[in-house]
Design a protein around this motif. Structure first.
Motif, PDB file in Angstrom:
ATOM      1  N   GLU A 105      -8.363  -2.821 -10.377  1.00  0.00           N
ATOM      2  CA  GLU A 105      -7.660  -4.059 -10.734  1.00  0.00           C
ATOM      3  C   GLU A 105      -6.800  -3.862 -11.986  1.00  0.00           C
ATOM      4  O   GLU A 105      -6.607  -4.769 -12.787  1.00  0.00           O
ATOM      5  CB  GLU A 105      -8.648  -5.212 -10.950  1.00  0.00           C
ATOM      6  N   ASN A 106      -6.303  -2.636 -12.135  1.00  0.00           N
ATOM      7  CA  ASN A 106      -5.446  -2.287 -13.265  1.00  0.00           C
ATOM      8  C   ASN A 106      -3.991  -2.376 -12.830  1.00  0.00           C
ATOM      9  O   ASN A 106      -3.509  -1.547 -12.054  1.00  0.00           O
ATOM     10  CB  ASN A 106      -5.773  -0.866 -13.741  1.00  0.00           C
ATOM     11  N   LEU A 107      -3.287  -3.394 -13.327  1.00  0.00           N
ATOM     12  CA  LEU A 107      -1.908  -3.621 -12.906  1.00  0.00           C
ATOM     13  C   LEU A 107      -0.914  -2.716 -13.618  1.00  0.00           C
ATOM     14  O   LEU A 107       0.284  -2.786 -13.334  1.00  0.00           O
ATOM     15  CB  LEU A 107      -1.534  -5.088 -13.142  1.00  0.00           C
ATOM     16  N   SER A 108      -1.386  -1.870 -14.531  1.00  0.00           N
ATOM     17  CA  SER A 108      -0.483  -0.956 -15.221  1.00  0.00           C
ATOM     18  C   SER A 108      -0.306   0.358 -14.461  1.00  0.00           C
ATOM     19  O   SER A 108       0.491   1.206 -14.864  1.00  0.00           O
ATOM     20  CB  SER A 108      -1.001  -0.662 -16.635  1.00  0.00           C
ATOM     21  N   VAL A 109      -1.029   0.530 -13.354  1.00  0.00           N
ATOM     22  CA  VAL A 109      -0.925   1.755 -12.555  1.00  0.00           C
ATOM     23  C   VAL A 109       0.413   1.766 -11.823  1.00  0.00           C
ATOM     24  O   VAL A 109       0.860   0.734 -11.317  1.00  0.00           O
ATOM     25  CB  VAL A 109      -2.084   1.846 -11.551  1.00  0.00           C
ATOM     26  N   ARG A 110       1.044   2.927 -11.762  1.00  0.00           N
ATOM     27  CA  ARG A 110       2.311   3.083 -11.051  1.00  0.00           C
ATOM     28  C   ARG A 110       2.228   4.301 -10.144  1.00  0.00           C
ATOM     29  O   ARG A 110       1.452   5.226 -10.382  1.00  0.00           O
ATOM     30  CB  ARG A 110       3.483   3.244 -12.022  1.00  0.00           C
ATOM     31  N   VAL A 111       3.040   4.298  -9.098  1.00  0.00           N
ATOM     32  CA  VAL A 111       3.083   5.421  -8.168  1.00  0.00           C
ATOM     33  C   VAL A 111       4.396   6.170  -8.384  1.00  0.00           C
ATOM     34  O   VAL A 111       5.457   5.562  -8.536  1.00  0.00           O
ATOM     35  CB  VAL A 111       2.971   4.942  -6.698  1.00  0.00           C
ATOM     36  N   ASP A 112       4.326   7.511  -8.441  1.00  0.00           N
ATOM     37  CA  ASP A 112       5.495   8.355  -8.688  1.00  0.00           C
ATOM     38  C   ASP A 112       5.887   9.052  -7.397  1.00  0.00           C
ATOM     39  O   ASP A 112       5.223   9.987  -6.955  1.00  0.00           O
ATOM     40  CB  ASP A 112       5.183   9.377  -9.788  1.00  0.00           C
ATOM     41  N   LEU A 113       6.982   8.584  -6.784  1.00  0.00           N
ATOM     42  CA  LEU A 113       7.482   9.183  -5.547  1.00  0.00           C
ATOM     43  C   LEU A 113       8.984   9.429  -5.700  1.00  0.00           C
ATOM     44  O   LEU A 113       9.809   8.628  -5.253  1.00  0.00           O
ATOM     45  CB  LEU A 113       7.215   8.261  -4.345  1.00  0.00           C
ATOM     46  N   PRO A 114       9.369  10.539  -6.345  1.00  0.00           N
ATOM     47  CA  PRO A 114      10.794  10.812  -6.530  1.00  0.00           C
ATOM     48  C   PRO A 114      11.491  11.084  -5.203  1.00  0.00           C
ATOM     49  O   PRO A 114      10.882  11.561  -4.250  1.00  0.00           O
ATOM     50  CB  PRO A 114      10.796  12.052  -7.429  1.00  0.00           C
ATOM     51  N   GLY A 115      12.767  10.760  -5.161  1.00  0.00           N
ATOM     52  CA  GLY A 115      13.543  10.995  -3.949  1.00  0.00           C
ATOM     53  C   GLY A 115      14.435   9.821  -3.636  1.00  0.00           C
ATOM     54  O   GLY A 115      14.486   8.820  -4.368  1.00  0.00           O
ATOM     55  N   ASP A 117      14.656   8.766  -0.117  1.00  0.00           N
ATOM     56  CA  ASP A 117      14.352   8.324   1.237  1.00  0.00           C
ATOM     57  C   ASP A 117      13.634   6.978   1.208  1.00  0.00           C
ATOM     58  O   ASP A 117      13.429   6.371   0.163  1.00  0.00           O
ATOM     59  CB  ASP A 117      13.497   9.372   1.965  1.00  0.00           C
ATOM     60  N   GLU A 118      13.242   6.513   2.413  1.00  0.00           N
ATOM     61  CA  GLU A 118      12.627   5.191   2.546  1.00  0.00           C
ATOM     62  C   GLU A 118      11.276   5.130   1.849  1.00  0.00           C
ATOM     63  O   GLU A 118      10.916   4.100   1.273  1.00  0.00           O
ATOM     64  CB  GLU A 118      12.468   4.834   4.034  1.00  0.00           C
ATOM     65  N   ILE A 119      10.504   6.233   1.892  1.00  0.00           N
ATOM     66  CA  ILE A 119       9.182   6.224   1.254  1.00  0.00           C
ATOM     67  C   ILE A 119       9.327   6.120  -0.262  1.00  0.00           C
ATOM     68  O   ILE A 119       8.575   5.388  -0.921  1.00  0.00           O
ATOM     69  CB  ILE A 119       8.390   7.487   1.649  1.00  0.00           C
ATOM     70  N   SER A 120      10.310   6.838  -0.822  1.00  0.00           N
ATOM     71  CA  SER A 120      10.552   6.741  -2.260  1.00  0.00           C
ATOM     72  C   SER A 120      10.979   5.336  -2.644  1.00  0.00           C
ATOM     73  O   SER A 120      10.550   4.793  -3.668  1.00  0.00           O
ATOM     74  CB  SER A 120      11.620   7.753  -2.675  1.00  0.00           C
ATOM     75  N   GLU A 121      11.833   4.735  -1.810  1.00  0.00           N
ATOM     76  CA  GLU A 121      12.273   3.362  -2.092  1.00  0.00           C
ATOM     77  C   GLU A 121      11.104   2.386  -2.003  1.00  0.00           C
ATOM     78  O   GLU A 121      11.012   1.439  -2.790  1.00  0.00           O
ATOM     79  CB  GLU A 121      13.367   2.966  -1.096  1.00  0.00           C
ATOM     80  N   LEU A 122      10.180   2.640  -1.059  1.00  0.00           N
ATOM     81  CA  LEU A 122       8.986   1.806  -0.963  1.00  0.00           C
ATOM     82  C   LEU A 122       8.144   1.941  -2.221  1.00  0.00           C
ATOM     83  O   LEU A 122       7.610   0.946  -2.742  1.00  0.00           O
ATOM     84  CB  LEU A 122       8.170   2.209   0.270  1.00  0.00           C
ATOM     85  N   ARG A 124       9.234   2.678  -5.240  1.00  0.00           N
ATOM     86  CA  ARG A 124       9.913   1.958  -6.326  1.00  0.00           C
ATOM     87  C   ARG A 124       9.753   0.452  -6.169  1.00  0.00           C
ATOM     88  O   ARG A 124       9.597  -0.277  -7.170  1.00  0.00           O
ATOM     89  CB  ARG A 124      11.396   2.352  -6.362  1.00  0.00           C
ATOM     90  N   ALA A 125       9.782  -0.038  -4.919  1.00  0.00           N
ATOM     91  CA  ALA A 125       9.586  -1.466  -4.694  1.00  0.00           C
ATOM     92  C   ALA A 125       8.171  -1.899  -5.108  1.00  0.00           C
ATOM     93  O   ALA A 125       7.985  -2.975  -5.698  1.00  0.00           O
ATOM     94  CB  ALA A 125       9.831  -1.796  -3.219  1.00  0.00           C
ATOM     95  N   LEU A 126       7.178  -1.049  -4.813  1.00  0.00           N
ATOM     96  CA  LEU A 126       5.807  -1.361  -5.232  1.00  0.00           C
ATOM     97  C   LEU A 126       5.690  -1.369  -6.757  1.00  0.00           C
ATOM     98  O   LEU A 126       5.005  -2.234  -7.326  1.00  0.00           O
ATOM     99  CB  LEU A 126       4.840  -0.329  -4.641  1.00  0.00           C
ATOM    100  N   ASN A 127       6.372  -0.432  -7.419  1.00  0.00           N
ATOM    101  CA  ASN A 127       6.347  -0.409  -8.879  1.00  0.00           C
ATOM    102  C   ASN A 127       7.001  -1.662  -9.458  1.00  0.00           C
ATOM    103  O   ASN A 127       6.516  -2.224 -10.455  1.00  0.00           O
ATOM    104  CB  ASN A 127       7.055   0.844  -9.399  1.00  0.00           C
ATOM    105  N   ARG A 128       8.114  -2.102  -8.851  1.00  0.00           N
ATOM    106  CA  ARG A 128       8.757  -3.338  -9.323  1.00  0.00           C
ATOM    107  C   ARG A 128       7.838  -4.535  -9.125  1.00  0.00           C
ATOM    108  O   ARG A 128       7.763  -5.430  -9.987  1.00  0.00           O
ATOM    109  CB  ARG A 128      10.089  -3.551  -8.586  1.00  0.00           C
TER     110      ARG A 128
END
Length: 222
Positions: A105-115, A117-122, A124-128
């Motif tokens: 339940e830590n909202l400061s966690v982020r996912v790093d998916l450089p690139g 493509d659609e997965i990278s954009e997904l 970034r959308a989750l990080n936003r």
């Protein structure tokens, strides 16, 4: 003449002067009918031909088939590695990210998916989305803390003021009163909290008018 030769020779005629027979997988026999100047059969020629070209062709076909299988296997392995690297492993990281957020339940966690493509954009959308949630919850916590602090100060003031102070809910029920009211009435706190203010403290001839003034103030937002 053997029966085999006789059968092969019988295939020859003026219209088909050449006949080839497969003697074994490695040898072919050719028969040719030679005609004289009057177009009459005069000679039958036989040639035994080793089928090296056929064996070579079969060998080449086997090599080609093996090469195709080997090439297909290599291409399949490369495709699998690329899919695992660029898709499956990245989707696995998204899954691990969602599990980590759910467990901690830590909202400061982020996912790093450089690139790009659609997965990278997904990712970034989750990080936003996480940024928005974290900001909203942080602001809400701050607002709740400020409200509690303000309420604490307000209650402290009301508790220590020498005048009677009460707080009513929208129905006119008492959910706070200070010590001055308790001393004036000689009642305990639980005898007042939750009771209707107008029914307990307002004379019957003034009760309706006081209730109307109170309800008008509630509707006006005061």
């Amino acid at each position: 003449i053997s029966d085999e030769v006789r059968a092969n020779v019988s295939q020859l005629n003026a219209d088909q002067p050449v006949y080839i027979h497969l003697l074994s997988p490695s040898i072919s026999i050719g028969y040719g009918l030679v005609l004289d100047i009057f177009n009459r059969p005069t000679l039958i020629a036989r040639v035994d031909m080793p089928r090296d070209y056929n064996l070579l062709l079969l060998t080449n076909l086997k090599i080609l088939l093996l090469s195709l299988i080997l090439t297909g296997g290599i291409i399949g392995l490369i495709v699998f590695i690329l899919i695992n690297r660029f898709m499956l492993s990245r989707l696995s990281r998204l899954h691990e990210f969602a599990q980590e957020v759910d467990k901690s339940e830590n909202l400061s966690v982020r996912v790093d998916l450089p690139g790009t493509d659609e997965i990278s954009e997904l990712g970034r959308a989750l990080n936003r989305m996480m940024n928005t949630l974290e900001r909203d919850i942080t602001e809400r916590v701050w607002a709740e803390d400020a409200l509690r602090e303000s309420e604490h100060r307000f209650r402290t003031v009301l508790e220590n003021v020498s005048l009677i102070a009460v707080i009513l809910d929208p129905k006119g029920n008492v959910f706070f009163c200070n010590e001055a009211l308790l001393q004036l009435t000689s009642w305990d706190l639980d005898e007042i909290i939750g009771k209707n203010w107008f029914e307990m403290f307002i004379p019957s001839d003034l009760r309706q008018n006081a209730r109307e003034v109170f309800e008008k103030a509630i509707r006006s937002g005061y």
